[in-house]
Motif scaffolding. Sequence first.
Motif, short mmCIF file in Angstrom:
data_model
loop_
_atom_site.label_atom_id
_atom_site.label_comp_id
_atom_site.label_asym_id
_atom_site.label_seq_id
_atom_site.Cartn_x
_atom_site.Cartn_y
_atom_site.Cartn_z
N PHE A 1 -5.25 -0.41 -2.95
CA PHE A 1 -3.90 -0.45 -3.49
C PHE A 1 -3.69 0.67 -4.49
O PHE A 1 -4.60 1.02 -5.25
N SER B 1 1.49 -6.68 -11.72
CA SER B 1 0.98 -6.40 -10.39
C SER B 1 -0.53 -6.20 -10.41
O SER B 1 -1.26 -6.65 -9.51
N VAL C 1 -3.44 -8.49 -8.45
CA VAL C 1 -4.48 -7.96 -7.58
C VAL C 1 -5.84 -8.55 -7.94
O VAL C 1 -6.64 -8.90 -7.07
N VAL D 1 -12.02 -7.32 -6.89
CA VAL D 1 -11.86 -5.87 -7.09
C VAL D 1 -13.24 -5.23 -7.11
O VAL D 1 -14.03 -5.43 -8.03
N VAL E 1 -10.10 -3.52 -2.96
CA VAL E 1 -10.15 -4.97 -3.16
C VAL E 1 -10.63 -5.68 -1.89
O VAL E 1 -10.15 -5.39 -0.78
N TYR F 1 -3.62 -12.02 1.41
CA TYR F 1 -2.79 -10.82 1.27
C TYR F 1 -1.36 -11.10 1.69
O TYR F 1 -0.40 -10.75 0.99
#
Length: 434
Positions: A375, A384, A388, A394, A408, A415
């Motif tokens: 991303f 945001s 995530v 991550v 990620v 998702y």
Amino acid sequence: MKQSIHDVRTGMKDRAILVSLVTDQMKKQEEIAAYSLQELVQLAETAGVEVLETLTQNKDRADTKWFIGKGKVEELRALIEEHEATTAIFDQELSGAQVRNLEESLDVKIIDRTQLILDIFAGRARTREGIVQVELAQLSYLLPRLSGHGKNLSRLGGGIGTRGPGESKLETDRRHIRGRITELKAHLSEMVRHRTLHRERRRKTGVFQVALVGYTNSGKSTLLRELTEADVYVENELFATLDPTSRTLELPSGKEIVLTDTVGFIQNLPHDVVAAFRATLEEACEADFLLHVVDSASPMREEQMRVVGEVLGELGASGKPQAVLFNKIDLCTEQDLQMLTAPFPHLRISAYNEADLDKVRMLIQETLMGDTRTFRIPADKGDSIALVYRIGDVAESSMDEEDMLFRVNINREDYEKVEYLLSPFEVKEDKQGE
């Protein structure tokens, strides 16, 4: 602590003869019929009943008037007099007319399997939602059978079969009981609405939800307690947990998920119970992942797994991603362990073994983290970036001018569930990072 049911006249526990009818159709599954009667003994003991003896009748089909036939009723009467029993508990569901006829002939309290389960539920319910669901199930079950319970209620002002809604409610006419059912359904609908709002809130925050499902007494509550250090009631008895309990579980990656324990299933789970507890069982329907906990040491393990599969099918949750946890392997022989297989991903565990608990956490994490995506998010988009971190693991992060790049590990379902919360620019995958 096990709650006992007492005859209010003497202060003594109900003393019962347990009765099972084995029809020609059931003879093909004699092992299941025998296990069902054994399970009825456990149910009665869980309800605080003193089990005196069991009686089995082999018959082509159930007798419409006496259920087990007039001759067997006489045999049952002799046992009742011999043991000074106060109750006869039947392993199958009886009609109101059958209850009335048996009452008049035997002069003891007549209870069937459904009523026994509902009575246990009445003693287990702790939350407002659980109490409402139990009363609704009891009244829905008893309404068409009121004519068959009048003598029960006039003879005994309490005890097994009258806990929950109580004597006074059951003696009112059908009109008042229907009104109470309507009122309870309205209360339950409001509770369902609040529960749905909570679930939606969890979904919007990207929280992964896992539900523990399984046969009663398979060890679900123990597993929840050991995984999350939750303060939940754990006991070696049927239906020790009735109300759903949700706790936060931290995975090895540091990501947190919600783990929910649900009410245990049982064979011949009464229709009224499934209907009334649908709101509670919906936790299984709404979960992202199901952990089917199995009592590995049970001789009826495969039958119990089949029952759980059937109930999940009734709830519309059978197609959900799931894994099987063969619990209580410390009680199994080496030969038993070789038999533990399933068509889903599975683990053989003991809920008291920390290494096994780590395997469960890793299984959830591996299920949760299916794909790797990259991303690109503006550095000033804190919400945001936080999202995530919540929705996946991550693996790597770096700066590229004014943007943050994140690699990620995340499954497709997670998702897609949160994609609409991020702007097109933020969800656009960075092809250079692939």
